[in-house]
Design a protein around this motif. Structure first.
Motif, short mmCIF file in Angstrom:
data_model
loop_
_atom_site.label_atom_id
_atom_site.label_comp_id
_atom_site.label_asym_id
_atom_site.label_seq_id
_atom_site.Cartn_x
_atom_site.Cartn_y
_atom_site.Cartn_z
N GLY A 14 0.77 -1.24 0.00
CA GLY A 14 0.00 0.00 0.00
C GLY A 14 0.80 1.29 0.00
O GLY A 14 0.24 2.36 0.25
N VAL A 15 2.11 1.24 -0.31
CA VAL A 15 2.90 2.48 -0.32
C VAL A 15 2.96 3.13 -1.70
O VAL A 15 3.40 4.27 -1.82
N GLY A 16 2.53 2.40 -2.74
CA GLY A 16 2.53 2.96 -4.09
C GLY A 16 3.58 2.37 -5.02
O GLY A 16 3.87 2.94 -6.07
N LYS A 17 4.14 1.22 -4.67
CA LYS A 17 5.18 0.59 -5.50
C LYS A 17 4.67 0.31 -6.91
O LYS A 17 5.32 0.66 -7.89
N SER A 18 3.52 -0.34 -7.00
CA SER A 18 2.97 -0.72 -8.32
C SER A 18 2.70 0.51 -9.18
O SER A 18 3.03 0.52 -10.37
N THR A 19 2.13 1.51 -8.60
CA THR A 19 1.78 2.72 -9.34
C THR A 19 3.03 3.38 -9.92
O THR A 19 3.07 3.74 -11.09
N GLU A 121 -1.54 6.22 6.32
CA GLU A 121 -1.85 6.13 4.89
C GLU A 121 -1.70 4.70 4.38
O GLU A 121 -2.48 4.25 3.55
N ILE A 122 -0.67 3.99 4.88
CA ILE A 122 -0.48 2.59 4.49
C ILE A 122 -1.67 1.77 4.97
O ILE A 122 -2.25 0.99 4.20
N SER A 123 -2.05 1.95 6.23
CA SER A 123 -3.18 1.20 6.80
C SER A 123 -4.46 1.43 6.00
O SER A 123 -5.19 0.48 5.70
N LYS A 124 -4.71 2.67 5.65
CA LYS A 124 -5.91 3.01 4.87
C LYS A 124 -5.86 2.36 3.48
O LYS A 124 -6.84 1.78 3.02
N SER A 125 -4.69 2.42 2.84
CA SER A 125 -4.53 1.84 1.51
C SER A 125 -4.73 0.32 1.52
O SER A 125 -5.41 -0.22 0.65
N ILE A 126 -4.15 -0.35 2.52
CA ILE A 126 -4.32 -1.80 2.64
C ILE A 126 -5.79 -2.15 2.85
O ILE A 126 -6.32 -3.08 2.24
N LEU A 128 -8.50 -0.37 2.03
CA LEU A 128 -9.29 -0.09 0.82
C LEU A 128 -9.03 -1.13 -0.28
O LEU A 128 -9.96 -1.54 -0.97
N ARG A 129 -7.79 -1.56 -0.42
CA ARG A 129 -7.44 -2.50 -1.50
C ARG A 129 -7.72 -3.95 -1.12
O ARG A 129 -8.27 -4.71 -1.91
N ASP A 130 -7.32 -4.35 0.10
CA ASP A 130 -7.36 -5.76 0.48
C ASP A 130 -8.43 -6.10 1.51
O ASP A 130 -8.59 -7.26 1.85
N HIS A 131 -9.08 -5.08 2.05
CA HIS A 131 -10.10 -5.28 3.09
C HIS A 131 -9.52 -5.96 4.33
O HIS A 131 -10.18 -6.79 4.96
N ILE A 132 -8.27 -5.60 4.66
CA ILE A 132 -7.60 -6.12 5.85
C ILE A 132 -7.25 -4.93 6.73
O ILE A 132 -6.77 -3.91 6.23
N SER A 133 -7.48 -5.09 8.01
CA SER A 133 -7.17 -4.02 8.95
C SER A 133 -6.07 -4.49 9.90
O SER A 133 -6.31 -5.34 10.76
#
Length: 191
Positions: A14-19, A121-126, A128-133
């Motif tokens: 969720g840090v933006g590596k892929s993007t 921001e990482i927690s939020k991204s994970i 939103l993308r993976d539905h894992i908290s």
């Protein structure tokens, strides 16, 4: 024929590596791969929604599959390879498992890039993308270990290290994405 360089892009989920990698691979001549996709391809598995490893045996099996895939790619490519992956992973027991240094030696990395972001921001991204908290403590430990391991790999193998911080940025914003990608592109050209 010149040896194919491999640049390893790491950072917490969720840090933006892929993007950043996708954008850079469109701008300069590199081949871009995700470690998880190469592993699944090698082992004839579908990519799981949840990227947690089960145990240390699965971790080793996966990483040696990755090494075999990268060896094949290096034989069949003439361009620099951008490989997105991790230096450590969260297992299903919520313990962080470090990828053995032996794997990075076998991958014969030419350079390493660590992408970081603010923990919230990482927690939020994970989520939103993976539905894992995950707790902020686990995410902080994961990112700290990714950073320290990237630095260790750089030092141990005498290879260049680039740190890209995407905190307080919408990594999908075209202007910001272009700046991050440009930073990576300049680094790739210098390697």
């Amino acid at each position: 024929m010149a040896e194919v360089k491999l640049v390893f892009i790491t950072g917490a989920h969720g840090v933006g590596k892929s993007t950043i990698c996708k954008k850079s691979s469109l701008s300069i001549e590199v081949d871009y791969f995700k470690a998880s996709e190469l592993i699944c391809s090698h082992l004839n598995r579908t990519l799981p929604m949840n990227k947690q490893t089960v145990n240390i045996t699965e971790l080793f099996l996966n990483q040696y599959a990755l090494v075999e895939e990268v060896l094949y790619l290096r034989k069949s490519s003439h361009r620099t390879i951008l490989l997105e992956g991790h230096t450590c992973l969260i297992n299903r027991d919520l313990h962080i498992q470090q990828i053995p240094m032996e794997i990075f030696c076998l991958l014969d990395i030419s350079a390493i890039v660590i992408v970081t972001r603010r923990i919230d921001e990482i927690s939020k991204s994970i989520f939103l993308r993976d539905h894992i908290s995950y707790s902020s403590g686990i995410v902080q430990c994961l990112q700290d270990l990714e950073i320290s391991t990237a630095k260790l790999i750089s030092k141990e193998f005498s290879i260049p290290l680039l740190h890209i911080d995407t905190s307080n940025k919408d990594v999908r914003n075209l202007e910001i994405l272009s700046k991050n990608a440009k930073q990576l592109e300049e680094f790739l050209i210098s390697v």
